[in-house]
Design a protein around this motif. Structure first.
Motif: not given
Length: 250
Positions: A56-82
């Protein structure tokens, strides 16, 4: 329900804490409320990288959502298991575009949606996993939502970022735990429709009959002890300052 404070600093990370992020768990389901600066690293102290069930993202200011960019990397480019499957992400309108723009170098304009199932928030009641939730739009410069989460007869409310707002009072009424922002200092800042101070958070808790108040989103420049004292001056229940790693059984 179990609430874990992943990060609680407001505006930018402090030396002690990542920005806003709170893990709510029940019946094996894991819901993350916000993922601000530094939250993804801190989250891994509590659960595995791929163990979240919804965000749940309460709003789109960086201090509430910006690490979603890093989480995208972790989920999209997962090095094991696809590549990971999609996970529901509840956020204000435009969340996908905002995060795609922030990341900038995604393979294509729809890459985020290959791992995040974006669902647009509006005020209303719905279910997220085993939780009954209710969201209301708050008073903030951008579209921002507070959320009330209920499970097994227990409840918690997270304010997100807001100024004084009647809808917040409704979400906090008779809540067992009220996780409320306290960014400003009573008598110092007086900016409408932006943030609350400790006294205002305490007043919401007192007027609504909240069982417990936890103050959060205190920026590094704000005196947290002062905000705690101001909240206690108007609310007789238990008041805590959010601390990274703190766990509450609701």
């Amino acid at each position: 329900m179990k609430l874990t404070v992943v990060g609680c600093s407001g505006s930018f990370p402090s030396a002690e804490s990542a920005c806003s992020s709170y893990l709510v768990e029940a019946d094996g389901f894991r819901l993350l409320l916000d993922m601000g600066n530094g939250a993804l690293g801190a989250l891994q102290r509590h659960i595995g990288l791929y163990d979240l069930d919804a965000i749940f993202l309460s709003h789109l200011h960086a201090d509430h959502c910006i690490d979603m960019c890093a989480y995208f990397v972790a989920r999209y480019y997962r090095h094991e298991g696809g590549r990971c499957g999609t996970i529901p992400v509840y956020g204000p309108e435009g969340a996908e575009q905002r995060l795609t723009t922030a990341y900038d170098d995604v393979p294509d304009a729809r890459s985020m949606s290959e791992v995040f199932d974006f669902r647009t928030l509006k005020s209303g009641a719905f279910e997220i996993g085993p939780f009954q939730v209710r969201t209301e739009r708050m008073c903030h410069p951008v579209e921002s939502y507070a959320i009330r989460v209920e499970h097994g007869g227990r409840s918690l409310t997270y304010s997100g970022d807001t100024g004084l707002c009647p809808e917040l009072a409704a979400l906090a009424e008779d809540v067992d735990l009220f996780l409320c922002e306290a960014s400003f200092t009573h008598g110092k800042e007086d900016i409408p429709d932006l943030h609350l101070n400790g006294r205002e958070a305490g007043r919401y808790a007192a007027d609504g009959g909240a069982g417990r108040l936890v103050l959060t989103h205190v920026p590094p420049w704000t005196d947290a002890a002062r905000n705690l004292a101001d909240a206690r001056a108007v609310y007789d229940g238990r008041v805590d300052l959010a601390r990274p790693g703190a766990v509450y059984e609701v």
